[in-house]
Design an enzyme around this catalytic site. Structure first.
Site, PDB file in Angstrom:
ATOM      1  N   SER A   1      -5.693  -5.152  29.507  1.00  0.00           N
ATOM      2  CA  SER A   1      -5.781  -6.414  28.778  1.00  0.00           C
ATOM      3  C   SER A   1      -4.408  -7.053  28.847  1.00  0.00           C
ATOM      4  O   SER A   1      -3.474  -6.584  28.226  1.00  0.00           O
ATOM      5  CB  SER A   1      -6.181  -6.076  27.356  1.00  0.00           C
ATOM      6  OG  SER A   1      -5.543  -6.906  26.457  1.00  0.00           O
TER       7      SER A   1
ATOM      8  N   LYS B   1      -2.135  -9.914  27.929  1.00  0.00           N
ATOM      9  CA  LYS B   1      -2.060 -11.044  26.994  1.00  0.00           C
ATOM     10  C   LYS B   1      -1.679 -12.359  27.669  1.00  0.00           C
ATOM     11  O   LYS B   1      -2.069 -13.424  27.237  1.00  0.00           O
ATOM     12  CB  LYS B   1      -1.030 -10.751  25.906  1.00  0.00           C
ATOM     13  CG  LYS B   1      -1.523  -9.818  24.836  1.00  0.00           C
ATOM     14  CD  LYS B   1      -0.788 -10.004  23.533  1.00  0.00           C
ATOM     15  CE  LYS B   1       0.645  -9.569  23.515  1.00  0.00           C
ATOM     16  NZ  LYS B   1       0.984  -8.198  23.827  1.00  0.00           N
TER      17      LYS B   1
ATOM     18  N   SER C   1       2.587  -1.669  23.414  1.00  0.00           N
ATOM     19  CA  SER C   1       3.749  -2.513  23.249  1.00  0.00           C
ATOM     20  C   SER C   1       4.863  -2.310  24.252  1.00  0.00           C
ATOM     21  O   SER C   1       6.036  -2.211  23.897  1.00  0.00           O
ATOM     22  CB  SER C   1       4.323  -2.206  21.872  1.00  0.00           C
ATOM     23  OG  SER C   1       4.336  -3.318  21.173  1.00  0.00           O
ATOM     24  N   SER C   2       4.489  -2.254  25.509  1.00  0.00           N
ATOM     25  CA  SER C   2       5.506  -2.112  26.541  1.00  0.00           C
ATOM     26  C   SER C   2       6.446  -3.320  26.535  1.00  0.00           C
ATOM     27  O   SER C   2       7.645  -3.192  26.741  1.00  0.00           O
ATOM     28  CB  SER C   2       4.851  -1.982  27.911  1.00  0.00           C
ATOM     29  OG  SER C   2       3.977  -3.065  28.135  1.00  0.00           O
TER      30      SER C   2
ATOM     31  N   TYR D   1      -5.462 -13.611  22.550  1.00  0.00           N
ATOM     32  CA  TYR D   1      -4.390 -13.475  21.553  1.00  0.00           C
ATOM     33  C   TYR D   1      -3.890 -14.818  21.019  1.00  0.00           C
ATOM     34  O   TYR D   1      -3.876 -15.059  19.809  1.00  0.00           O
ATOM     35  CB  TYR D   1      -3.218 -12.675  22.149  1.00  0.00           C
ATOM     36  CG  TYR D   1      -2.234 -12.233  21.091  1.00  0.00           C
ATOM     37  CD1 TYR D   1      -2.422 -11.042  20.401  1.00  0.00           C
ATOM     38  CD2 TYR D   1      -1.148 -13.028  20.751  1.00  0.00           C
ATOM     39  CE1 TYR D   1      -1.540 -10.647  19.403  1.00  0.00           C
ATOM     40  CE2 TYR D   1      -0.262 -12.637  19.750  1.00  0.00           C
ATOM     41  CZ  TYR D   1      -0.466 -11.448  19.091  1.00  0.00           C
ATOM     42  OH  TYR D   1       0.403 -11.062  18.098  1.00  0.00           O
TER      43      TYR D   1
ATOM     44  N   ASP E   1       5.613  -5.150  16.663  1.00  0.00           N
ATOM     45  CA  ASP E   1       6.007  -4.248  17.750  1.00  0.00           C
ATOM     46  C   ASP E   1       7.515  -4.076  17.825  1.00  0.00           C
ATOM     47  O   ASP E   1       8.030  -2.974  17.991  1.00  0.00           O
ATOM     48  CB  ASP E   1       5.516  -4.797  19.094  1.00  0.00           C
ATOM     49  CG  ASP E   1       4.028  -5.031  19.082  1.00  0.00           C
ATOM     50  OD1 ASP E   1       3.381  -4.602  18.125  1.00  0.00           O
ATOM     51  OD2 ASP E   1       3.520  -5.649  20.030  1.00  0.00           O
TER      52      ASP E   1
HETATM   53  P1  NG1 Z   1       0.227  -5.486  21.623  1.00  0.00           P
HETATM   54  O1  NG1 Z   1      -0.454  -6.401  22.533  1.00  0.00           O
HETATM   55  O2  NG1 Z   1      -0.509  -4.261  21.421  1.00  0.00           O
HETATM   56  O3  NG1 Z   1       1.648  -5.224  22.008  1.00  0.00           O
HETATM   57  C1  NG1 Z   1       0.021  -7.499  19.823  1.00  0.00           C
HETATM   58  C2  NG1 Z   1       1.219  -8.205  19.203  1.00  0.00           C
HETATM   59  C3  NG1 Z   1       1.530  -7.664  17.796  1.00  0.00           C
HETATM   60  C4  NG1 Z   1       0.290  -7.664  16.925  1.00  0.00           C
HETATM   61  C5  NG1 Z   1      -0.851  -6.933  17.670  1.00  0.00           C
HETATM   62  C6  NG1 Z   1      -2.147  -6.962  16.912  1.00  0.00           C
HETATM   63  C7  NG1 Z   1       2.927  -8.977  20.801  1.00  0.00           C
HETATM   64  C8  NG1 Z   1       4.151  -8.626  21.538  1.00  0.00           C
HETATM   65  N1  NG1 Z   1       2.400  -8.019  20.035  1.00  0.00           N
HETATM   66  O4  NG1 Z   1       0.350  -6.172  20.147  1.00  0.00           O
HETATM   67  O5  NG1 Z   1       2.559  -8.440  17.213  1.00  0.00           O
HETATM   68  O6  NG1 Z   1      -0.075  -8.965  16.581  1.00  0.00           O
HETATM   69  O7  NG1 Z   1      -1.085  -7.510  18.947  1.00  0.00           O
HETATM   70  O8  NG1 Z   1      -2.025  -6.341  15.689  1.00  0.00           O
HETATM   71  O9  NG1 Z   1       2.427 -10.080  20.914  1.00  0.00           O
END
Ligand code: NG1
Length: 520
Positions: free
Chosen positions: A260, A262, A168-169, A270, A214
């Site tokens: 990965s 997003k 969650s950077s 996602y 996050d």
């Molecule tokens: P990551 O990509 O690990 O920061 C994302 C989503 C979360 C949640 C998780 C899956 C963002 C910023 N974060 O986390 O809200 O859905 O995937 O549980 O999109």
């Protein structure tokens, strides 16, 4: 846990003891570099951490509760207000630089008072700052009126959460940015809930249909505890503690080094999952609660699988666990197509034309799919909700599990938690299809070496994994990864050093007021 973001007077208020020495050096370097860049000391530093999700994957955007914890790695932004910025009439200036200037080049923006433009089609690091800025200004305008004039700022960032690593950077950056803008513009008591809510909405401006886990973990976390975050009826968070166990439990985070991103993979990963869950909600509701439409809610596309439960069980006083079991069997009997559903098939059931369906569900962010896997996604979500509730109840009512073994051992308790994490991994791999072979391998290696529970954490498709490991097996697990996984990759020294982290639950967002050239 509502309240205001703490204003720290010492780094001891922010970091756990084991991290203090390294962090003090890092913060001192940030202050020094700020002075070299801008010719003055910053006035304050805003800080928000990354997070690891313990359990509750891909259910936050269906508005179900999750259990993450903050980690030590974070984003720190040193900030000074520029009183005389020489900006053009009707504008203010924002200068943003990064300590990793080769990778993240500095920028200077002149921004009109009225709005902040973000081009989400360009993948540019400062977009995250701008999205925090935009969210914070919307809140400041609500409080001070529409002609509120933001201050010009100089900013230097240092981020230690690996980008694209599932920790969650982006949420850490957006939350730290929004906090910096609020504080610099005179809000010295920043409400945690307001900050989190604006960070959630802001992050959606950068091209991802984000849930809220996050940002909540980043802002609300308290040192030494995990965080139970709920999204309905409103955003709330409370600390959850791990009871003492024998062997002692540790969380170990291991990078897969599969990046990965997003923003690049959103249309097939996602963002597509967010669309699939929303379509599953609409479809399921249309069949099982005929004539009772889903209520609009705070999910990214305005309806959610949580809404389906609310409508179907509106007048029922069945316990939640029974409601969820019933929903799981309804998904089994209603969403029968293993091969997925076409737009035409879904549109017909939910009473829209295909163009209307596209406009309603796939126009915010584009997705690429011929078929939508409604059955598998809904099954993952509802079974994962059950796992989160079981995990929570084991932690909060641990006695029977802790007492199940003879002597001081808590093996049964430890295994129960681990089993749930392992089941999450299976569901992510098979139903949600958000794992990858590297993450599966890391989990298998860790379990063979003594981990109770191993799974991907965060969005998946690469990034990080989290493992519940007895303290006395941590070295064995690390060694097994080194031999069976990391030694086969061509890693730099820096990557090797950051590949595995044993993390204690850390604290959430904070502001640190700078006094002089060094930190204390
Ligand atoms: P990551 O990509 O690990 O920061 C994302 C989503 C979360 C949640 C998780 C899956 C963002 C910023 N974060 O986390 O809200 O859905 O995937 O549980 O999109």
């Amino acid at each position: 846990m509502a309240g205001t973001v703490p204003v720290a007077t010492s780094l001891k208020d922010i970091y756990t003891d084991d991290a203090l020495a390294e962090q003090t050096g890092r913060w001192d370097r940030l202050l020094k570099e700020f002075k070299t860049n801008y010719g003055r000391n910053p006035q304050f530093v805003s800080r928000s951490p990354g997070r690891v999700n313990i359990i509750g994957e891909h259910i936050d955007y269906s508005l179900y509760s999750v259990l993450p914890m903050a980690i030590t790695a974070d984003v720190i932004l040193a900030v000074a207000v520029i009183e005389n910025a020489h900006a053009s009439e009707g504008h203010y200036k924002i200068k943003v630089a990064n300590v990793q200037s080769a990778k993240f080049p500095a920028h200077e923006f002149e921004i009109p008072y009225g709005s902040v433009d973000i081009d989400a089609t360009v993948h540019e690091w400062t977009n995250y700052f701008k999205s925090g800025l935009r969210g914070a200004l919307a809140l400041l305008r609500k409080q001070h009126g529409t002609d509120f004039k933001p201050k010009s700022l100089e900013i230097l960032m240092d981020g230690s959460v690996p980008a694209g690593g599932g920790l969650s950077s982006s949420a850490a950056f957006v939350s730290a940015s929004a906090l910096a803008v609020m504080y610099a513009n005179g809000e010295t008591s920043v409400d945690k809930t307001a900050l989190t809510e604006l960070a959630i909405v802001s992050e959606r401006a950068v091209g991802v249909n984000s849930g809220g886990m996050d940002q909540s973990a980043s802002v609300f976390s308290l040192r030494g505890s995990a965080l139970y975050v709920s999204f309905v009826p409103s955003l709330t968070a409370r600390p959850v503690y791990f009871p003492a166990s024998n062997p002692e439990l540790t969380f170990v985070i291991a990078q897969s080094f599969v990046v990965s991103d997003k923003h690049v993979t959103g249309p097939v990963c996602y963002n597509l999952r967010v669309v699939e869950c929303s379509l599953a909600a609409a479809y399921l509701n249309a069949i099982i609660s005929k004539g009772h439409p889903l209520p609009a809610d705070s999910g990214p596309l305005g309806i959610s699988l949580h809404g389906v439960q609310d409508v179907y069980f509106k007048d029922s006083n069945k316990p939640v666990s029974e409601q969820l079991s019933e929903l799981i069997s309804l998904v089994g009997s209603t969403l029968t197509k293993e091969e997925g559903y076409t737009r035409e098939e879904i549109a017909e059931v939910i009473g829209l034309t295909v163009p209307e369906l596209n406009e309603r569900f796939t126009s915010t962010f584009p997705v690429r799919a011929e078929k939508f896997m409604l059955r598998q996604r809904a099954l993952h979500v509802y079974t994962e909700v059950v796992r989160v509730l079981q995990f929570l109840s084991i932690l909060e009512d641990p006695k029977s599990h802790l007492d199940a073994d003879s002597g001081s051992s808590t093996e049964t308790f430890n295994c129960k938690l681990g089993d749930l994490m392992n089941e999450t991994q299976d569901s992510c791999r098979d139903f949600y299809q958000c794992s990858c072979s590297e993450l599966d391998q890391l989990c298998a290696i860790a379990r063979r070496a003594g981990s109770y529970g191993s799974r991907l954490t965060g969005a998946g498709w690469g990034g990080c994994s989290v493992h519940l490991v007895p303290a006395d097996r941590v070295e064995a697990v690390k060694k097994a990864w080194e031999t069976e996984y990391y030694s086969k990759l061509n890693l730099t020294e820096e990557q090797k050093a950051g590949a595995v982290v044993v993390s204690k639950p850390g604290s959430g967002s904070a502001v640190y007021v700078v006094d002089g050239d060094t930190v204390i």
